[in-house]
Write an enzyme that holds these catalytic residues in place. Sequence first.
Site, PDB file in Angstrom:
ATOM      1  N   VAL A   1    -126.037  45.560 -49.187  1.00 44.35           N
ATOM      2  CA  VAL A   1    -125.187  44.458 -49.657  1.00 44.35           C
ATOM      3  C   VAL A   1    -124.592  43.781 -48.427  1.00 44.35           C
ATOM      4  O   VAL A   1    -124.093  44.457 -47.520  1.00 44.35           O
ATOM      5  CB  VAL A   1    -124.046  44.989 -50.559  1.00 44.35           C
ATOM      6  CG1 VAL A   1    -123.098  43.869 -50.956  1.00 44.35           C
ATOM      7  CG2 VAL A   1    -124.606  45.680 -51.794  1.00 44.35           C
TER       8      VAL A   1
ATOM      9  N   GLY B   1    -126.024  50.027 -42.062  1.00 43.34           N
ATOM     10  CA  GLY B   1    -124.919  50.869 -42.509  1.00 43.34           C
ATOM     11  C   GLY B   1    -124.190  50.356 -43.737  1.00 43.34           C
ATOM     12  O   GLY B   1    -123.228  50.962 -44.194  1.00 43.34           O
ATOM     13  N   HIS B   2    -124.618  49.229 -44.304  1.00 45.96           N
ATOM     14  CA  HIS B   2    -123.882  48.620 -45.428  1.00 45.96           C
ATOM     15  C   HIS B   2    -124.852  48.229 -46.527  1.00 45.96           C
ATOM     16  O   HIS B   2    -125.183  47.058 -46.648  1.00 45.96           O
ATOM     17  CB  HIS B   2    -123.115  47.399 -44.938  1.00 45.96           C
ATOM     18  CG  HIS B   2    -121.984  46.997 -45.819  1.00 45.96           C
ATOM     19  ND1 HIS B   2    -122.121  46.116 -46.860  1.00 45.96           N
ATOM     20  CD2 HIS B   2    -120.695  47.367 -45.807  1.00 45.96           C
ATOM     21  CE1 HIS B   2    -120.945  45.931 -47.436  1.00 45.96           C
ATOM     22  NE2 HIS B   2    -120.071  46.686 -46.816  1.00 45.96           N
ATOM     23  N   PHE B   3    -125.289  48.985 -47.343  1.00 45.76           N
ATOM     24  CA  PHE B   3    -125.200  50.429 -47.459  1.00 45.76           C
ATOM     25  C   PHE B   3    -126.617  50.965 -47.504  1.00 45.76           C
ATOM     26  O   PHE B   3    -127.448  50.384 -48.201  1.00 45.76           O
ATOM     27  CB  PHE B   3    -124.456  50.833 -48.739  1.00 45.76           C
ATOM     28  CG  PHE B   3    -123.054  50.301 -48.819  1.00 45.76           C
ATOM     29  CD1 PHE B   3    -122.039  50.935 -48.117  1.00 45.76           C
ATOM     30  CD2 PHE B   3    -122.755  49.177 -49.557  1.00 45.76           C
ATOM     31  CE1 PHE B   3    -120.739  50.463 -48.184  1.00 45.76           C
ATOM     32  CE2 PHE B   3    -121.453  48.703 -49.613  1.00 45.76           C
ATOM     33  CZ  PHE B   3    -120.435  49.337 -48.933  1.00 45.76           C
TER      34      PHE B   3
END
Length: 152
Positions: free
Chosen positions: A52, A45-47
């Site tokens: 990252v 989820g990041h990203f």
Amino acid sequence: MDVMEIMKILHHRYPFLMVDRILEYSKEYVVGYKNVTINEPFFQGHFPGDPVMPGVLTLESMGQVASILAMANLGDRLEGQVVFLTGVEKARFRKPIRPGDRLVTKAELVRVRGSAGKAKVTGYVDDVLVSEGLFSFVVASTLDKNASPEED
């Protein structure tokens, strides 16, 4: 110091153990690293499409290396205790950390007073500064897992 030795010192476990190896170890400074891989759960989820490492997890990894430094300084006094992060000052994120990077952290002791202290902590990828901060810590007893809460 390999990950098995690190787990004897730190109370963290996967997926929150964020130090893979300690390369250098003294009372003045400690150098360790985390291999950042695409299969880390946070990259989902990041990203998506532009992975990252979150800054807060960068600080966590760096803080775990600083905990090893505290252990090196407090030695016997750490028996049955844990190092808690109490503050981060002057935190800066200079460059993103991406899958395939090796985050190398150097923690240098600034001061120790009793069971509290400060460490200057810097993170590098390929010898390029990516993050830094001044970490405060305290050494305290852990909660007894077998103790029952007090009744009113």
